[in-house]
Design a protein around this motif. Structure first.
Motif, PDB file in Angstrom:
ATOM      1  N   LEU A   1       0.837  -1.196   0.000  1.00 14.54           N
ATOM      2  CA  LEU A   1       0.000   0.000   0.000  1.00 14.54           C
ATOM      3  C   LEU A   1       0.871   1.244   0.000  1.00 14.54           C
ATOM      4  CD1 LEU A   1      -2.808  -1.017   2.510  1.00 14.54           C
ATOM      5  CD2 LEU A   1      -2.624  -1.433   0.062  1.00 14.54           C
ATOM      6  N   THR A   2       0.290   2.355  -0.310  1.00 13.57           N
ATOM      7  CA  THR A   2       1.064   3.605  -0.354  1.00 13.57           C
ATOM      8  C   THR A   2       1.662   3.924   1.012  1.00 13.57           C
ATOM      9  OG1 THR A   2      -1.158   4.553  -0.393  1.00 13.57           O
ATOM     10  CG2 THR A   2       0.199   4.884  -2.346  1.00 13.57           C
ATOM     11  N   GLY A   3       0.975   3.502   2.077  1.00 17.38           N
ATOM     12  CA  GLY A   3       1.518   3.722   3.413  1.00 17.38           C
ATOM     13  C   GLY A   3       2.644   2.761   3.771  1.00 17.38           C
ATOM     14  N   GLY A   4       2.945   1.811   2.907  1.00 22.26           N
ATOM     15  CA  GLY A   4       4.026   0.869   3.171  1.00 22.26           C
ATOM     16  C   GLY A   4       3.554  -0.477   3.687  1.00 22.26           C
ATOM     17  N   GLU A   5       2.270  -0.609   4.085  1.00 21.26           N
ATOM     18  CA  GLU A   5       1.778  -1.883   4.606  1.00 21.26           C
ATOM     19  C   GLU A   5       1.562  -2.889   3.480  1.00 21.26           C
ATOM     20  OE1 GLU A   5      -1.112   0.689   6.104  1.00 21.26           O
ATOM     21  OE2 GLU A   5      -1.175  -0.275   8.073  1.00 21.26           O
ATOM     22  N   MET A   6       1.626  -4.160   3.864  1.00 14.95           N
ATOM     23  CA  MET A   6       1.370  -5.222   2.881  1.00 14.95           C
ATOM     24  C   MET A   6      -0.118  -5.535   2.871  1.00 14.95           C
ATOM     25  SD  MET A   6       4.173  -6.099   1.458  1.00 14.95           S
ATOM     26  CE  MET A   6       3.525  -7.561   0.651  1.00 14.95           C
ATOM     27  N   PHE A   7      -0.599  -5.936   1.734  1.00 16.73           N
ATOM     28  CA  PHE A   7      -2.014  -6.276   1.622  1.00 16.73           C
ATOM     29  C   PHE A   7      -2.143  -7.472   0.692  1.00 16.73           C
ATOM     30  CE2 PHE A   7      -6.396  -6.092   0.374  1.00 16.73           C
ATOM     31  CZ  PHE A   7      -7.065  -5.451   1.427  1.00 16.73           C
ATOM     32  N   THR A   8      -2.868  -8.470   1.134  1.00 16.28           N
ATOM     33  CA  THR A   8      -3.098  -9.635   0.280  1.00 16.28           C
ATOM     34  C   THR A   8      -4.547  -9.626  -0.173  1.00 16.28           C
ATOM     35  OG1 THR A   8      -1.468 -10.875   1.523  1.00 16.28           O
ATOM     36  CG2 THR A   8      -2.953 -12.144   0.143  1.00 16.28           C
ATOM     37  N   LEU A   9      -4.733  -9.949  -1.409  1.00 16.80           N
ATOM     38  CA  LEU A   9      -6.066  -9.901  -1.986  1.00 16.80           C
ATOM     39  C   LEU A   9      -6.288 -11.188  -2.751  1.00 16.80           C
ATOM     40  CD1 LEU A   9      -7.356  -6.814  -3.927  1.00 16.80           C
ATOM     41  CD2 LEU A   9      -7.575  -9.077  -4.925  1.00 16.80           C
ATOM     42  N   ARG A  10      -7.475 -11.719  -2.593  1.00 15.24           N
ATOM     43  CA  ARG A  10      -7.753 -12.976  -3.268  1.00 15.24           C
ATOM     44  C   ARG A  10      -8.815 -12.744  -4.323  1.00 15.24           C
ATOM     45  NH1 ARG A  10      -8.782 -18.155   0.245  1.00 15.24           N
ATOM     46  NH2 ARG A  10     -10.959 -18.451  -0.301  1.00 15.24           N
ATOM     47  N   GLN A  11      -8.518 -13.168  -5.536  1.00 15.39           N
ATOM     48  CA  GLN A  11      -9.546 -13.035  -6.571  1.00 15.39           C
ATOM     49  C   GLN A  11      -9.666 -14.315  -7.362  1.00 15.39           C
ATOM     50  OE1 GLN A  11      -8.278  -9.760  -9.042  1.00 15.39           O
ATOM     51  NE2 GLN A  11      -7.018 -11.092 -10.322  1.00 15.39           N
ATOM     52  N   ASP A  12     -10.708 -14.366  -8.152  1.00 13.14           N
ATOM     53  CA  ASP A  12     -10.988 -15.562  -8.924  1.00 13.14           C
ATOM     54  C   ASP A  12      -9.842 -15.845  -9.891  1.00 13.14           C
ATOM     55  OD1 ASP A  12     -13.613 -17.244  -9.277  1.00 13.14           O
ATOM     56  OD2 ASP A  12     -12.609 -17.123 -11.239  1.00 13.14           O
ATOM     57  N   GLY A  13      -9.576 -17.106 -10.146  1.00 12.85           N
ATOM     58  CA  GLY A  13      -8.474 -17.475 -11.026  1.00 12.85           C
ATOM     59  C   GLY A  13      -8.641 -16.975 -12.446  1.00 12.85           C
ATOM     60  N   THR A  14      -9.868 -16.683 -12.821  1.00 11.78           N
ATOM     61  CA  THR A  14     -10.101 -16.234 -14.190  1.00 11.78           C
ATOM     62  C   THR A  14     -10.020 -14.721 -14.338  1.00 11.78           C
ATOM     63  OG1 THR A  14     -12.458 -16.198 -13.717  1.00 11.78           O
ATOM     64  CG2 THR A  14     -11.590 -18.206 -14.733  1.00 11.78           C
ATOM     65  N   ALA A  15      -9.989 -13.990 -13.205  1.00 13.62           N
ATOM     66  CA  ALA A  15      -9.967 -12.525 -13.277  1.00 13.62           C
ATOM     67  C   ALA A  15      -8.616 -12.045 -13.817  1.00 13.62           C
ATOM     68  CB  ALA A  15     -10.227 -11.941 -11.892  1.00 13.62           C
ATOM     69  N   PRO A  16      -8.607 -10.932 -14.531  1.00 16.31           N
ATOM     70  CA  PRO A  16      -7.345 -10.431 -15.075  1.00 16.31           C
ATOM     71  C   PRO A  16      -6.386 -10.016 -13.957  1.00 16.31           C
ATOM     72  CG  PRO A  16      -9.123  -8.844 -15.415  1.00 16.31           C
ATOM     73  CD  PRO A  16      -9.764 -10.084 -14.888  1.00 16.31           C
TER      74      PRO A  16
END
Ligand SMILES: Nc1ncnc2c1ncn2[C@@H]1O[C@H](COP(=O)(O)OP(=O)(O)OP(=O)(O)O)[C@@H](O)[C@H]1O
Ligand SMILES: [Mg+2]
Lengths: 338, 282
Positions: A292-307
């Motif tokens: 993130l812009t603040g330096g923190e890490m962020f994990t995001l899960r999305q569908d395997g077919t999403a771009p």
């Protein structure tokens, strides 16, 4: 079948407090999973119920009978150990029969009960073998068999699957669940694997450094974690925690967002911006790791077919604010109004 | 190249075998001489050169040794030795198993102290404490008795230490599983620890049996009655004092007889050993 109550149980080893007071009422036939990170006191709690460890204070009862000073053999419990603890010089049959033999059960009845358990666990072809002549999964079954022939009122499991490979673990997990349902025996099951906990438990105890942070049904714990620790421990990948001020909020200290609740949006269109560090494509789903812009890490899960954006690209991250998890400075949950 | 290697190995093989055979012959030769001497008559021994092939007095000499001996019949001395050796071996094993069990599995006050006390006795061989031990045995009236032969030698720090080390490698979970299964401590000891230790026990039995069998000084001190003599000291007693003539064929027959029980024990126990080594129990 029996009820089990643990009332404000504490444990001290010498000068170190290991369990700081855990209470739970377990209903007849209920499957309780104790889950938590290594060293949080799961085994210690279980061993106190088994009678292998003394209770420093508090009370343990089975079917209303106080158990604190009762020998393990008189508690009518059976335990499955992490390393199976099969007697190496005894055959599978003798391993399973040993407890009954000591109890003075008639020979014919022993044979019948062992045969029944062996059939249930598909161990019949191996009854004459020694434990060293069995595979890990078979040993595991023998350990289970040794527990069930005694028709205990409470089953205790201490990480029984941790020595098996991933595939076998899934299979044995199903078998244990099925068996427990069929026999309806009250069970206490220790694991540090949250998938095991989620799939097996009727209710689970999430332990954190000797405290029960939360006790509840798996989905309830997942949806409504009581503390920051529980929110971080249950759910995979782990919940993202953001300092409230970076999001311009006040009144709470930290905000938790589950990876599966967030999605990519155009830059500046979401609630935060981040650059993609790397993406893990797992097939059915893709995990995106962003800074993130603040330096923190962020994990995001999305569908395997999403771009998937290119690595290094800046993206916006959005989520439903209703599903945010708020925590105060002490790590306790703050409920959203409304 | 391949052939060369095979040939080389073949040659090495032969040298090894020839070397070993010579070694065996060298070691075996005195025993052979003793055997030959036990099958000939007294005049044949004393008139050089000594015969190298067995004579025709085998039955005569052995019968004489077994039934009458010199001071006491050898059969009796063999029995005495057997009682002493088995008594010492079994006693040492039982006592050290139990003390190792206590030290490893029970928390009692002075546990470490006791362990070190036992360990300390390792440093005091029989010879060092032989006078006070004799005093004690004599005042208990145990001279010329089996208990006098056995009890002073029955404690074994070595065996205790060995079993302690073995018990400590037995996983705690096993003891806990037995506890949950309802086994009280002695039951656990009997049903689980003991069978798991059986190869260690067999190995120790061999060593301790031979230790007991070969005791010389102690039996010599406390048995004055020839009927309590053990065979190893008995052989020495057969030697003539002063001008008497030694009955060498009978002495040699006795020596051969004295060797047999340890050999039998080693050979029969060896099988158990090897089986124990091949299929590991843990
Ligand atoms: N006999 C003991 N003496 C002193 N401390 C102990 C003893 N047994 C356990 N502890 C301590 O108690 C704490 C909890 O141990 P416990 O075995 O219950 O952890 P756990 O949650 O089962 O961990 P794991 O998942 O690694 O098995 C640990 O910090 C451990 O060091
Ligand atoms: Mg543990």
């Amino acid at each position: 079948m029996a009820t089990l109550t643990i009332t404000d149980v504490k444990k001290t080893f010498g000068k170190t407090d290991v369990i700081h007071g855990v209470s739970i009422d377990v209903a007849e036939g209920e499957f309780i999973v104790i889950v938590g990170p290594s060293g949080c006191g799961k085994s210690t709690l279980l061993r106190m119920v088994a009678g292998l460890e003394t209770v420093t204070s508090g009370e343990i009862t089975i079917d209303g009978r106080r158990m604190n000073d009762v020998e393990p053999m008189d508690r009518n419990i059976a335990m499955v150990f992490q390393n199976y603890a099969l007697y190496p010089h005894m055959s599978v049959f003798d391993n399973m029969a040993y407890g009954l033999k000591i109890a003075g059960t008639p020979k014919a009845e022993i044979a019948e009960r062992v045969a029944q358990a062996a059939q249930m666990l598909q161990l019949e072809p191996y009854m004459g073998r020694k434990p060293r002549e069995l595979s890990g999964g078979q040993r595991q079954r023998v350990a289970m068999g040794r527990a069930i022939v005694r028709k205990p009122s409470v089953f205790l499991f201490d990480e029984p699957l941790s020595n098996l490979d991933a595939k076998l673990r899934v299979q044995m997990r199903l078998e244990i669940k099925e068996l427990q349902k069929r026999l309806g025996i009250t069970s206490l099951y220790v694991t540090h694997d949250q998938v095991e906990a989620m799939t097996l438990a009727d209710r689970m105890i999430v332990m954190n450094a000797g405290r029960a942070d939360q006790i509840g049904a798996p989905l309830e714990v997942y949806a409504n974690p009581a503390t920051e620790f529980v929110a971080g421990f249950i759910g995979s990948p782990a919940t993202n925690f953001l300092a409230a001020e970076t999001l311009g909020r006040s009144g709470v200290a930290r905000i938790g967002v589950r990876p599966e609740n967030a999605s990519l949006v155009a830059p500046d269109q979401g609630l935060a911006n981040g650059t993609l560090l790397f993406a893990e494509a797992l097939g059915a789903e893709t995990l995106l790791h962003l800074r993130l812009t603040g330096g923190e890490m962020f994990t995001l899960r999305q569908d395997g077919t999403a771009p998937v954006p290119a690595e290094g690209e800046t993206c916006g991250i959005g989520w439903d604010r209703v599903r945010e998890l708020w925590f105060d400075h002490g790590g306790n949950r703050v409920r959203q109004a409304g | 190249m391949r052939d060369g290697m095979v040939e080389n190995r073949g040659a090495g093989h032969w040298f090894t075998h020839i070397g070993l055979t010579i070694g065996v012959l060298v070691i075996f030769f005195p025993i052979w001489l003793a055997f030959v001497a036990s099958t000939v008559s007294q005049p044949e021994i004393v008139s050089p050169p000594m015969p190298l092939l067995p004579g025709d007095q085998f039955f005569e000499n052995y019968r004489k040794a077994l039934v009458s001996g010199v001071n006491a019949p050898v059969a009796l001395m063999l029995a005495n030795s057997l009682v002493m050796a088995v008594g010492i071996a079994v006693g040492k094993i039982v006592i050290s198993l139990l003390s190792a069990f206590a030290i490893v599995y029970f928390r009692f006050p002075g546990r470490r102290l006791f362990f070190w006390l036992i360990f300390l006795t390792l440093m005091l061989p029989v010879e060092v404490r032989i006078v006070p031990t004799y005093e004690v045995v004599a005042s208990f009236g145990m001279l010329n008795s089996y208990s006098g032969l056995i009890f002073p030698l029955i404690a074994s720090a070595t065996a205790t230490f060995l079993f302690r080390q073995f018990f400590m490698t037995v996983p705690d979970e096993l003891a806990e599983a037995a506890r949950v299964d309802g086994a009280r401590p002695m039951r656990f000891f009997w049903d689980i620890l003991l069978p798991m230790s059986r190869t260690n026990i067999a190995a120790l039995f061999v060593i301790l049996f031979i230790y007991g069998w070969n005791q010389y000084l102690w039996p010599l001190l406390i048995t004055t009655d020839p009927s309590m003599n053990t065979i190893v000291m008995g052989i020495k007693q057969m030697f003539p004092s002063g001008d008497d003539v030694a009955d060498w064929p009978v002495i040699m027959a006795t020596s051969i007889l004295a060797m047999l029980p340890p050999v039998i024990v080693v050979v029969s126990m060896q099988k158990l050993f090897i089986r124990g080594l091949v299929d590991s129990e843990k």
